[in-house]
Design a protein around this motif. Sequence first.
Motif, PDB file in Angstrom:
ATOM      1  N   ALA A 157       0.833  -0.987  -0.047  1.00  0.00           N
ATOM      2  CA  ALA A 157       0.191  -0.214  -0.184  1.00  0.00           C
ATOM      3  C   ALA A 157       0.839   1.336  -0.056  1.00  0.00           C
ATOM      4  N   ALA A 158       1.454   1.578  -1.036  1.00  0.00           N
ATOM      5  CA  ALA A 158       2.514   2.661  -1.181  1.00  0.00           C
ATOM      6  C   ALA A 158       2.299   3.043  -2.751  1.00  0.00           C
ATOM      7  N   PRO A 159       2.358   4.562  -2.754  1.00  0.00           N
ATOM      8  CA  PRO A 159       2.600   5.522  -2.024  1.00  0.00           C
ATOM      9  C   PRO A 159       1.512   5.529  -0.623  1.00  0.00           C
ATOM     10  N   ALA A 160       1.716   6.103   0.443  1.00  0.00           N
ATOM     11  CA  ALA A 160       0.702   6.221   1.698  1.00  0.00           C
ATOM     12  C   ALA A 160      -0.592   6.784   1.268  1.00  0.00           C
ATOM     13  N   CYS A 161      -1.570   6.071   1.604  1.00  0.00           N
ATOM     14  CA  CYS A 161      -2.913   6.459   1.230  1.00  0.00           C
ATOM     15  C   CYS A 161      -3.930   5.963   2.071  1.00  0.00           C
ATOM     16  N   ALA A 162      -4.930   6.376   2.387  1.00  0.00           N
ATOM     17  CA  ALA A 162      -5.979   5.886   3.311  1.00  0.00           C
ATOM     18  C   ALA A 162      -7.014   5.107   2.374  1.00  0.00           C
ATOM     19  N   LEU A 163      -7.313   3.717   2.751  1.00  0.00           N
ATOM     20  CA  LEU A 163      -8.050   2.760   2.002  1.00  0.00           C
ATOM     21  C   LEU A 163      -9.384   2.250   2.626  1.00  0.00           C
ATOM     22  N   ASP A 164     -10.124   1.969   1.846  1.00  0.00           N
ATOM     23  CA  ASP A 164     -11.344   1.517   2.102  1.00  0.00           C
ATOM     24  C   ASP A 164     -11.597   0.158   2.537  1.00  0.00           C
ATOM     25  N   THR A 165     -12.531  -0.223   3.288  1.00  0.00           N
ATOM     26  CA  THR A 165     -12.387  -1.559   3.846  1.00  0.00           C
ATOM     27  C   THR A 165     -12.819  -2.668   2.863  1.00  0.00           C
ATOM     28  N   ALA A 166     -13.535  -1.927   1.737  1.00  0.00           N
ATOM     29  CA  ALA A 166     -13.831  -3.047   0.614  1.00  0.00           C
ATOM     30  C   ALA A 166     -12.661  -3.434  -0.234  1.00  0.00           C
ATOM     31  N   LEU A 167     -11.536  -2.569  -0.192  1.00  0.00           N
ATOM     32  CA  LEU A 167     -10.300  -3.027  -0.925  1.00  0.00           C
ATOM     33  C   LEU A 167      -9.609  -4.109   0.158  1.00  0.00           C
ATOM     34  N   LEU A 168      -9.531  -3.573   1.199  1.00  0.00           N
ATOM     35  CA  LEU A 168      -8.541  -4.348   2.395  1.00  0.00           C
ATOM     36  C   LEU A 168      -9.158  -5.894   2.535  1.00  0.00           C
ATOM     37  N   ALA A 169     -10.438  -5.867   2.455  1.00  0.00           N
ATOM     38  CA  ALA A 169     -11.205  -7.303   2.532  1.00  0.00           C
ATOM     39  C   ALA A 169     -10.787  -8.339   1.515  1.00  0.00           C
ATOM     40  N   CYS A 170     -10.411  -7.786   0.338  1.00  0.00           N
ATOM     41  CA  CYS A 170      -9.885  -8.482  -0.535  1.00  0.00           C
ATOM     42  C   CYS A 170      -8.131  -8.997  -0.614  1.00  0.00           C
ATOM     43  N   VAL A 171      -7.634  -8.512   0.447  1.00  0.00           N
ATOM     44  CA  VAL A 171      -5.947  -8.578   0.547  1.00  0.00           C
ATOM     45  C   VAL A 171      -5.771  -9.753   1.411  1.00  0.00           C
ATOM     46  N   ASP A 172      -4.889 -10.504   0.853  1.00  0.00           N
ATOM     47  CA  ASP A 172      -4.318 -11.519   1.875  1.00  0.00           C
ATOM     48  C   ASP A 172      -3.077 -10.879   2.573  1.00  0.00           C
ATOM     49  N   ILE A 173      -2.024 -10.474   1.936  1.00  0.00           N
ATOM     50  CA  ILE A 173      -0.969 -10.078   2.536  1.00  0.00           C
ATOM     51  C   ILE A 173      -0.887  -8.421   2.264  1.00  0.00           C
ATOM     52  N   LEU A 174      -0.929  -7.613   3.407  1.00  0.00           N
ATOM     53  CA  LEU A 174      -0.457  -6.344   3.167  1.00  0.00           C
ATOM     54  C   LEU A 174       0.810  -6.185   3.584  1.00  0.00           C
ATOM     55  N   ILE A 175       1.587  -5.218   2.860  1.00  0.00           N
ATOM     56  CA  ILE A 175       3.132  -4.897   3.011  1.00  0.00           C
ATOM     57  C   ILE A 175       3.043  -3.356   3.051  1.00  0.00           C
ATOM     58  N   VAL A 176       3.207  -2.734   4.243  1.00  0.00           N
ATOM     59  CA  VAL A 176       3.496  -1.111   4.183  1.00  0.00           C
ATOM     60  C   VAL A 176       4.733  -0.828   5.172  1.00  0.00           C
ATOM     61  N   ASN A 177       5.263   0.423   4.869  1.00  0.00           N
ATOM     62  CA  ASN A 177       6.110   0.761   6.122  1.00  0.00           C
ATOM     63  C   ASN A 177       5.411   1.626   7.136  1.00  0.00           C
ATOM     64  N   GLU A 178       6.190   2.231   8.168  1.00  0.00           N
ATOM     65  CA  GLU A 178       5.318   2.523   9.329  1.00  0.00           C
ATOM     66  C   GLU A 178       4.449   3.766   8.953  1.00  0.00           C
ATOM     67  N   GLY A 179       5.009   4.852   8.073  1.00  0.00           N
ATOM     68  CA  GLY A 179       4.129   5.815   7.447  1.00  0.00           C
ATOM     69  C   GLY A 179       2.875   5.457   6.834  1.00  0.00           C
ATOM     70  N   GLU A 180       2.872   4.649   5.936  1.00  0.00           N
ATOM     71  CA  GLU A 180       2.007   3.988   5.070  1.00  0.00           C
ATOM     72  C   GLU A 180       0.975   3.117   6.109  1.00  0.00           C
ATOM     73  N   LEU A 181       1.412   2.495   7.038  1.00  0.00           N
ATOM     74  CA  LEU A 181       0.464   1.933   7.926  1.00  0.00           C
ATOM     75  C   LEU A 181      -0.365   2.920   8.681  1.00  0.00           C
ATOM     76  N   ARG A 182       0.149   3.831   8.981  1.00  0.00           N
ATOM     77  CA  ARG A 182      -0.491   4.835   9.789  1.00  0.00           C
ATOM     78  C   ARG A 182      -1.748   5.414   8.775  1.00  0.00           C
ATOM     79  N   ALA A 183      -1.248   6.036   7.499  1.00  0.00           N
ATOM     80  CA  ALA A 183      -2.160   6.443   6.466  1.00  0.00           C
ATOM     81  C   ALA A 183      -3.069   5.718   6.185  1.00  0.00           C
ATOM     82  N   LEU A 184      -2.858   4.468   6.052  1.00  0.00           N
ATOM     83  CA  LEU A 184      -4.204   3.585   5.371  1.00  0.00           C
ATOM     84  C   LEU A 184      -5.295   3.492   6.357  1.00  0.00           C
TER      85      LEU A 184
END
Length: 295
Positions: A157-184
Amino acid sequence: MILTAGSANLDFVVRVPHIAAPGETVLGSDTVLMPGGKGANQAVAAARAGGKVAFLGALGNDAFADMLLGSLSDSAVDTRHVRRVAAPTGAAYISVAENGENAITVAPGANNYLRPGDLPELHEATHLLLQLEIPLETVSAYASAARAAGVQVVLNAAPACALDTALLACVDILIVNEGELRALQGAVCTDGDLEELTAAVLARGPGTVVVTLGARGCFARSGQKTHRIPAYPVKVIDTTGAGDTFVGVMSTWLAQGAALPEALQAASAGAALTCTRAGAQPSMPGRQEILRLLA
Ligand code: ATP
């Protein structure tokens, strides 16, 4: 097979004495042209690590596109799904100052024209690897089609961006750095430690979340299980491309059946090797080099 769907850019890099202020002109070095874009970088990293990899991206009908296709093919990435569109190939204009500061302007061009309908049949793919440098609508459509086809979805999930739950619900493995984790998690989530933040993200759908922490290594959570892997101590020359190498190598190890801790270890080794050389794609290690560092 890992299908990587994402951006490809040509990077124009110029060394300058200092970053130009608004209205100022500075004279720089000769231009260095380098293949880039998170999608292409991760496809190359995964293929060099020994994965069977195809790239899905949009390029223009120009000489820059031919250079990017060449760099993908040189690393044995299958480019047969690449779309050629009526827009300039993506480009990044990068000034690097003597004090290490940089200023980057990205012209996404053709990358903005990768459409939901461009996804090929997924019968050969076991994993779909995505990032956020193509339209979000396209990322969401691909993730949802892959989920429906039983293909594992890996989202960086880079570049950093807030993501909606509909997309996250389709993800098996999410990889982010710390800034991206907070942003999403959106603006509301600016504090909390890694344990809390990763638990909150898993509650929104992904089975696993991996957080890269630069020289501090990485942290991962799968359900109640957590893993911490330190970074490999190496002589660092240039960390450019470390994140993309990490994602690519991890995807290859997972696609070849490795368990998560083993894949994280290989990804850390691969990313550390990238830090020992200059550039992004040119510094990415081959499989044998990763195996030697792991031994
Ligand atoms: P970038 O976008 O600059 O490539 P990123 O923010 O996506 O980076 P990082 O968390 O900085 O990703 O780095 C990814 C991984 O690379 C880390 O988890 C670690 O394994 C490795 N790494 C990064 N910096 C170093 C370092 N100085 N020494 C060894 N390994 C490193």
